[in-house]
Scaffold this motif. Structure first.
Motif, PDB file in Angstrom:
ATOM      1  N   LEU A  48       0.723  -1.167   0.016  1.00 21.78           N
ATOM      2  CA  LEU A  48       0.222   0.024   0.172  1.00 21.78           C
ATOM      3  C   LEU A  48       0.918   1.207  -0.029  1.00 21.78           C
ATOM      4  O   LEU A  48       0.439   2.325  -0.401  1.00 21.78           O
ATOM      5  CB  LEU A  48      -0.949   0.080   1.097  1.00 21.78           C
ATOM      6  CG  LEU A  48      -1.946  -1.184   1.232  1.00 21.78           C
ATOM      7  CD1 LEU A  48      -2.872  -1.160   2.644  1.00 21.78           C
ATOM      8  CD2 LEU A  48      -2.802  -1.099  -0.128  1.00 21.78           C
ATOM      9  N   GLY A  49       2.046   1.227   0.720  1.00 16.21           N
ATOM     10  CA  GLY A  49       2.884   2.173   0.625  1.00 16.21           C
ATOM     11  C   GLY A  49       3.926   2.339  -0.715  1.00 16.21           C
ATOM     12  O   GLY A  49       4.492   3.278  -0.820  1.00 16.21           O
ATOM     13  N   GLY A  50       3.733   1.416  -1.199  1.00 16.01           N
ATOM     14  CA  GLY A  50       4.681   1.399  -2.609  1.00 16.01           C
ATOM     15  C   GLY A  50       6.081   1.510  -2.331  1.00 16.01           C
ATOM     16  O   GLY A  50       7.129   2.009  -2.719  1.00 16.01           O
ATOM     17  N   LEU A  51       6.375   0.437  -1.093  1.00 14.02           N
ATOM     18  CA  LEU A  51       7.951   0.615  -0.731  1.00 14.02           C
ATOM     19  C   LEU A  51       8.521  -0.568  -0.983  1.00 14.02           C
ATOM     20  O   LEU A  51       9.897  -0.621  -0.546  1.00 14.02           O
ATOM     21  CB  LEU A  51       7.714   0.644   0.983  1.00 14.02           C
ATOM     22  CG  LEU A  51       6.695   1.628   1.755  1.00 14.02           C
ATOM     23  CD1 LEU A  51       6.731   1.373   3.128  1.00 14.02           C
ATOM     24  CD2 LEU A  51       7.376   2.982   1.639  1.00 14.02           C
ATOM     25  N   GLU A  52       8.480  -1.169  -2.012  1.00  8.30           N
ATOM     26  CA  GLU A  52       9.424  -2.154  -2.480  1.00  8.30           C
ATOM     27  C   GLU A  52      10.614  -1.853  -3.109  1.00  8.30           C
ATOM     28  O   GLU A  52      10.532  -0.828  -3.928  1.00  8.30           O
ATOM     29  CB  GLU A  52       8.564  -3.177  -3.477  1.00  8.30           C
ATOM     30  CG  GLU A  52       8.334  -2.605  -4.754  1.00  8.30           C
ATOM     31  CD  GLU A  52       6.905  -2.155  -5.003  1.00  8.30           C
ATOM     32  OE1 GLU A  52       6.442  -1.918  -6.113  1.00  8.30           O
ATOM     33  OE2 GLU A  52       6.166  -1.871  -3.946  1.00  8.30           O
ATOM     34  N   TRP A  53      11.558  -2.456  -2.853  1.00  3.92           N
ATOM     35  CA  TRP A  53      12.859  -1.989  -2.999  1.00  3.92           C
ATOM     36  C   TRP A  53      13.638  -3.359  -3.115  1.00  3.92           C
ATOM     37  O   TRP A  53      13.582  -4.498  -2.399  1.00  3.92           O
ATOM     38  CB  TRP A  53      13.601  -1.163  -2.452  1.00  3.92           C
ATOM     39  CG  TRP A  53      13.787  -1.426  -0.710  1.00  3.92           C
ATOM     40  CD1 TRP A  53      12.901  -1.352   0.283  1.00  3.92           C
ATOM     41  CD2 TRP A  53      14.967  -2.310  -0.176  1.00  3.92           C
ATOM     42  NE1 TRP A  53      13.425  -1.659   1.406  1.00  3.92           N
ATOM     43  CE2 TRP A  53      14.326  -2.112   1.160  1.00  3.92           C
ATOM     44  CE3 TRP A  53      16.006  -2.851  -0.825  1.00  3.92           C
ATOM     45  CZ2 TRP A  53      15.292  -3.035   1.830  1.00  3.92           C
ATOM     46  CZ3 TRP A  53      16.829  -3.467  -0.047  1.00  3.92           C
ATOM     47  CH2 TRP A  53      16.472  -3.666   1.304  1.00  3.92           C
ATOM     48  N   GLY A  54      14.664  -3.587  -4.294  1.00  8.24           N
ATOM     49  CA  GLY A  54      15.371  -4.802  -4.309  1.00  8.24           C
ATOM     50  C   GLY A  54      14.561  -5.612  -5.071  1.00  8.24           C
ATOM     51  O   GLY A  54      13.109  -5.729  -5.147  1.00  8.24           O
ATOM     52  N   TRP A  55      15.246  -6.809  -5.566  1.00  4.60           N
ATOM     53  CA  TRP A  55      14.326  -7.756  -6.399  1.00  4.60           C
ATOM     54  C   TRP A  55      13.605  -8.461  -5.484  1.00  4.60           C
ATOM     55  O   TRP A  55      12.484  -8.964  -6.036  1.00  4.60           O
ATOM     56  CB  TRP A  55      15.656  -8.547  -6.956  1.00  4.60           C
ATOM     57  CG  TRP A  55      16.371  -9.636  -6.045  1.00  4.60           C
ATOM     58  CD1 TRP A  55      17.533  -9.337  -5.231  1.00  4.60           C
ATOM     59  CD2 TRP A  55      15.944 -10.806  -5.813  1.00  4.60           C
ATOM     60  NE1 TRP A  55      17.838 -10.337  -4.746  1.00  4.60           N
ATOM     61  CE2 TRP A  55      16.829 -11.051  -4.863  1.00  4.60           C
ATOM     62  CE3 TRP A  55      15.114 -11.761  -5.949  1.00  4.60           C
ATOM     63  CZ2 TRP A  55      16.741 -12.614  -4.214  1.00  4.60           C
ATOM     64  CZ3 TRP A  55      14.920 -13.025  -5.560  1.00  4.60           C
ATOM     65  CH2 TRP A  55      15.875 -13.453  -4.649  1.00  4.60           C
ATOM     66  N   PHE A  56      13.800  -9.129  -4.280  1.00  5.79           N
ATOM     67  CA  PHE A  56      13.100  -9.801  -3.565  1.00  5.79           C
ATOM     68  C   PHE A  56      11.531  -9.253  -3.391  1.00  5.79           C
ATOM     69  O   PHE A  56      10.617  -9.860  -3.578  1.00  5.79           O
ATOM     70  CB  PHE A  56      13.720 -10.272  -2.136  1.00  5.79           C
ATOM     71  CG  PHE A  56      12.617 -11.169  -1.494  1.00  5.79           C
ATOM     72  CD1 PHE A  56      12.605 -12.504  -1.525  1.00  5.79           C
ATOM     73  CD2 PHE A  56      12.134 -10.540  -0.130  1.00  5.79           C
ATOM     74  CE1 PHE A  56      11.657 -13.125  -0.794  1.00  5.79           C
ATOM     75  CE2 PHE A  56      11.072 -11.448   0.592  1.00  5.79           C
ATOM     76  CZ  PHE A  56      10.895 -12.848   0.310  1.00  5.79           C
ATOM     77  N   LEU A  57      11.586  -8.003  -2.631  1.00  6.33           N
ATOM     78  CA  LEU A  57      10.189  -7.302  -2.417  1.00  6.33           C
ATOM     79  C   LEU A  57       9.620  -6.957  -3.782  1.00  6.33           C
ATOM     80  O   LEU A  57       8.184  -7.103  -3.716  1.00  6.33           O
ATOM     81  CB  LEU A  57      10.436  -6.149  -1.741  1.00  6.33           C
ATOM     82  CG  LEU A  57      10.699  -6.117  -0.246  1.00  6.33           C
ATOM     83  CD1 LEU A  57      11.203  -4.799   0.543  1.00  6.33           C
ATOM     84  CD2 LEU A  57       9.912  -6.856   0.559  1.00  6.33           C
ATOM     85  N   THR A  58      10.278  -6.707  -4.972  1.00  5.65           N
ATOM     86  CA  THR A  58       9.890  -6.530  -6.121  1.00  5.65           C
ATOM     87  C   THR A  58       8.970  -7.767  -6.813  1.00  5.65           C
ATOM     88  O   THR A  58       7.850  -7.915  -6.932  1.00  5.65           O
ATOM     89  CB  THR A  58      10.667  -5.923  -7.233  1.00  5.65           C
ATOM     90  OG1 THR A  58      10.999  -4.822  -6.496  1.00  5.65           O
ATOM     91  CG2 THR A  58      10.084  -5.581  -8.415  1.00  5.65           C
TER      92      THR A  58
END
Length: 337
Positions: A48-58
């Motif tokens: 919901l916060g658009g906080l993904e970073w790096g390949w794993f969370l993406t």
């Protein structure tokens, strides 16, 4: 003198407030439950916060629709086990994620009229069944076909199967492996050079001239996937795609290696586009992987169109010998800017 028997059973312990204390097995089960609930709650915060970073969370965000189901099931299970705090957290998580996901199943109201434009996109995986692809073109009569992972050999196979007669206009940039892409059309195509700088695979762009003097710009989209070490490149590739224009309708069609649960794709939509499948209520139909031992699980193939256009419908199509399903979008273009 009377003797009072302890009826709590051998091995039971008093917690101090008159209730039996939790057994080690129960404590382990509660800890595991809280670990899963906390993981899902953090997932919701990231999504919901658009906080993904790096390949794993993406990569993880791609599976968000399944997190809705899992958190809902966990809320029920925790309720049955009378772990009310965990049940409440799981329920709030489920509702929060559902708020982002469920609208994709609801068809949006579309404007009546406009010039029809049918767009088909298929990642051919270099080895899709050419005759099956041409059968789809004959059956659904797309105006434009965005072909990804197309090799020089596949170009020849498609033409031999009859695509040359059905869609004689083309702007092709074939290549070996996943590099090649191309646009085919029933109507005249004019190459668009310099519209944007592709990052990843070939991404040709062209103007299609439709009957009645209406035209649209179409881009074949195919960035590299956000695997380990490539998440930053993937973000840059989506950011480099051209925004919608007030002067001409633009359509972006292809394998985005992204779902609507990725901030990078939502940011692209915010630059003037809508996702055709989302508008048609088909936004949760998975497109990858296909023709594998496991069924399709994630939705990464899309047709994006200027938000001024309307969407009459979307079909997700099986194509033999490729790991992607095709997407056919039936659009209606606005009369003018």
């Amino acid at each position: 003198m009377s003797i009072t028997a302890d009826t709590r059973g051998v091995g039971a312990q008093d917690s101090g407030d008159g209730a039996p204390a939790a057994t080690p097995r129960r404590r382990r089960r509660r800890r595991l439950s809280w670990a899963v609930v906390t993981f899902l709650a953090l997932w919701a915060v990231v999504r919901l916060g658009g906080l993904e970073w790096g390949w794993f969370l993406t990569q993880l965000m791609t599976f968000t629709p399944y997190a809705v189901v899992l958190s809902g099931a966990l809320a029920v299970l925790m309720g049955l086990r009378r772990n009310r705090p965990a049940a409440v957290v799981a329920l709030v998580t489920c509702v929060a994620l559902a708020f982002a996901v469920v609208p994709r199943t609801v068809r949006a109201a579309g404007a009546a009229g406009g010039t029809p434009l049918r767009v088909l996109t298929v990642n051919l995986f270099s080895r899709a069944d050419a005759e099956a692809v041409v059968r789809l073109v004959r059956e659904y009569e797309p105006d434009v076909f965005s072909a990804l992972e197309i090799t020089p050999e596949k170009v020849a196979e498609l033409d031999a199967a009859g695509l040359a007669g059905l869609m004689p206009h083309r702007v092709l940039q074939p290549g070996q492996g996943p590099k090649g892409s191309g646009l085919y059309a029933r109507h005249p195509l004019t190459p668009l050079d310099g519209l944007f700088t592709p990052i990843g695979h070939n991404m040709p762009a062209a103007t299609v001239s439709l009957p009645g003097g209406v035209s649209a710009q179409v881009v074949a989209v195919h960035p590299n996937p956000p695997l380990a070490g490539r998440a930053a490149e993937w973000n840059a590739a989506l950011d480099a795609l051209p925004p919608a224009s007030g002067d001409v309708v633009r359509v972006l069609a292809g394998d985005f290696n992204a779902s609507l649960d990725h901030r990078a794709l939502r940011d692209l939509l915010d630059r003037g586009y809508v996702d055709a499948a989302d508008q048609a209520g088909e936004g949760l139909v998975p497109t990858w992987p296909n023709n594998r031992p496991i069924p399709p699980m994630i939705t990464i193939d899309h047709v994006l169109v200027d938000r001024r256009a309307s969407v009459d419908g979307v079909k997700v199509l099986d194509v033999p010998r490729t790991d992607h399903r095709g997407v056919l979008a039936e659009l209606r273009l606005p009369a003018g800017p």
